[in-house]
Design a protein around this motif. Structure first.
Motif, PDB file in Angstrom:
ATOM      1  N   ILE A  11      -3.284   4.166  -1.235  1.00 36.55           N
ATOM      2  CA  ILE A  11      -2.127   4.542  -2.060  1.00 36.55           C
ATOM      3  C   ILE A  11      -2.505   5.668  -3.017  1.00 36.55           C
TER       4      ILE A  11
ATOM      5  N   GLY B 274       4.615   5.964 -10.341  1.00 26.63           N
ATOM      6  CA  GLY B 274       5.005   5.120  -9.218  1.00 26.63           C
ATOM      7  C   GLY B 274       3.820   4.622  -8.420  1.00 26.63           C
ATOM      8  N   HIS B 275       2.896   5.499  -8.080  1.00 29.44           N
ATOM      9  CA  HIS B 275       1.739   5.089  -7.285  1.00 29.44           C
ATOM     10  C   HIS B 275       0.796   4.199  -8.092  1.00 29.44           C
TER      11      HIS B 275
ATOM     12  N   VAL C  28       2.232   0.751  -8.000  1.00 31.38           N
ATOM     13  CA  VAL C  28       2.002   0.079  -6.722  1.00 31.38           C
ATOM     14  C   VAL C  28       0.595  -0.502  -6.677  1.00 31.38           C
TER      15      VAL C  28
ATOM     16  N   VAL D 122       4.347  -4.327   0.445  1.00 28.98           N
ATOM     17  CA  VAL D 122       4.362  -3.325  -0.626  1.00 28.98           C
ATOM     18  C   VAL D 122       3.513  -2.118  -0.240  1.00 28.98           C
ATOM     19  N   TYR D 123       2.303  -2.362   0.262  1.00 28.05           N
ATOM     20  CA  TYR D 123       1.441  -1.205   0.570  1.00 28.05           C
ATOM     21  C   TYR D 123       1.977  -0.405   1.748  1.00 28.05           C
TER      22      TYR D 123
ATOM     23  N   ALA E 202       5.089   1.552   0.432  1.00 23.64           N
ATOM     24  CA  ALA E 202       4.659   2.632  -0.459  1.00 23.64           C
ATOM     25  C   ALA E 202       3.990   3.750   0.327  1.00 23.64           C
ATOM     26  N   HIS E 203       3.151   3.376   1.262  1.00 23.80           N
ATOM     27  CA  HIS E 203       2.456   4.380   2.081  1.00 23.80           C
ATOM     28  C   HIS E 203       3.451   5.174   2.914  1.00 23.80           C
TER      29      HIS E 203
ATOM     30  N   THR F  36       6.729   5.633   2.363  1.00 27.63           N
ATOM     31  CA  THR F  36       7.569   6.462   1.496  1.00 27.63           C
ATOM     32  C   THR F  36       6.830   7.713   1.042  1.00 27.63           C
ATOM     33  N   SER F  37       5.593   7.538   0.622  1.00 22.13           N
ATOM     34  CA  SER F  37       4.804   8.663   0.141  1.00 22.13           C
ATOM     35  C   SER F  37       4.556   9.677   1.258  1.00 22.13           C
TER      36      SER F  37
END
Length: 412
Positions: free
Chosen positions: A87, A124-125, A128, A165-166, A169-170, A172-173
């Motif tokens: 992340i 944000g990161h 996370v 979650v990871y 998040a990964h 989206t990023s």
């Protein structure tokens, strides 16, 4: 079944070893420019990003996972560590792309928006990463899993949320970074090597999305009571390895391409000056001493300096009238203006060398024009050097230029 999640045969070193080797090589390649331009934050950030990516694959390798778990005494603590690094890498990548593009646009309003976006990305990161460790602290994951932790604990409370979650998040990023890069690629006026680097980065982040899709599909399959673990244990690591290689290439290409292009240009210019250098070296009886330690740039500078000094010594022997007639002769033979000028200059230089060897003094009119003629020659030494490789053309122009006046029809 082996509790570690390993199959009977060793896991291919290629999946983790290749990205580590490529990322390390990219970091070593960029290190000199990072050290030389240490005050440039973007260069430092790019180096840090490559180091972080290398660290991900080092800590994600099954032997490293086993070592981390053993040293800390906490089963599977390597999972939140690797996911946090992942992340952090995604966040740093997105921050670098925003800052990099903002630096290239130079627009104040865009820069202000870029700074606001960077703050949101960082917060944000970081949030996370905090959530990953909090969820791991709440979860019960006593059985060590080195390869299939995502699918093994896909239905375990809090570990399930950690994995979701990871992955979200990964994903989206990577999507945001991919879109930012793709939009940048289509910007007009980009350097060709920067564009190629961005294209490699775009494909790299697209490969990261394959990683997310494979992991996510395997996890959802576990929720549905099915086993698609090979997607997570085989396809996803391979996609991540390909992504790492492409991303490393993307960061290196702009710098490497510029470096190679400059080296090629310097060597090309040095080679192009060869015929004129050889002619003047023969005429003066000296040349530039060879030095093993001399860089290509220094060799080119020395050759250019020698040619200018030698032409300066010949300036008093330049014959402007001969040059004018040679230019007209070249035009009469069908050559264009630029080629005609270079041929006329070559004829003039050769005549000056002969005049100097014969100790033939120029007329006052020739002397008056010598300085102007030298100035013109110094501005076109590459073109003059190139035509010296065609002695037949020079001889044809010289013959026509020195023929009786009635045989030469010069177009003024």
């Amino acid at each position: 079944m082996n509790p570690s999640g390993f199959p009977g045969e060793p896991y291919p070193v290629l999946v983790f070893g290749t990205p580590i080797a490529v990322l390390a090589a990219a970091l070593v390649f960029k290190l000199p420019s990072i050290v030389r331009l240490w005050r440039d934050p973007l260069r430092r950030a790019a180096g840090g990003l490559l180091l972080l990516a290398c660290g991900i694959f080092v800590f994600a390798a099954p032997p490293s996972i086993a070592w981390t778990n053993r040293v800390t005494g906490v089963p599977n603590i390597a999972a939140p560590l690797v996911y946090s690094l992942l992340i952090a890498f995604c966040g740093a990548s997105l921050l670098l792309m925003i800052a990099w593009r903002g630096g290239h646009t130079g627009h104040s309003a865009r820069s202000a928006r870029a700074r606001r976006a960077m703050r949101w990305v960082a917060v944000g990161h970081a949030g996370v990463i905090v959530a990953l460790w909090a969820l791991f602290g709440l979860a019960e994951a006593p059985v060590e899993r080195r390869r299939d932790l995502d699918t093994y604990y896909a239905r375990t409370p809090f570990m399930r949320e950690l994995i979701v979650v990871y992955l979200l998040a990964h994903t989206t990023s990577c999507v945001l970074t991919y879109r930012l890069i793709r939009n940048w690629i289509h910007t007009a006026g980009l350097d060709v090597w920067l564009r190629r680097g961005l294209q490699s980065l775009a494909v790299g982040y697209a490969a990261n999305l394959v990683f997310d899709a494979a992991k996510g599909t395997a996890v959802v399959a576990r929720w549905a009571g099915r086993d698609l673990d090979p997607l997570s244990t085989e396809l996803a690591p391979a996609a991540a390895g390909v992504a790492a290689v492409l991303i490393a290439t993307g960061f290196v290409l702009p710098h490497a391409g510029q470096y190679l292009r400059d080296r090629w240009r310097i060597r090309r210019d040095h080679s192009r000056l060869g015929p004129l250098y050889d002619l003047l070296r023969t005429a003066t009886g000296r040349g530039v001493p060879f030095s093993v330690r001399a860089t290509p740039e220094l060799r080119l500078t020395r050759r250019e300096t020698f040619i200018r000094d030698a032409l300066l010594q010949l300036a008093r022997h330049f014959d402007e009238e001969l040059r004018r007639r040679a230019y007209g002769a070249a035009e009469e033979l069908g050559y264009g203006p630029r080629r005609a000028e270079a041929l006329a200059a070559a004829v003039t230089i050769r005549d000056a060398i002969a005049a100097r060897a014969q100790c033939r003094l120029p007329s006052p009119q020739v002397t008056d024009h010598g300085t102007d003629l030298l100035t013109d020659l110094l501005q076109s030494i590459e073109a003059v050097s190139e035509v010296l490789s065609h002695p037949d053309e020079i001889e044809a122009v010289r013959t026509l230029a020195t023929a009786p006046a009635e045989s030469l029809h010069v177009h003024e």
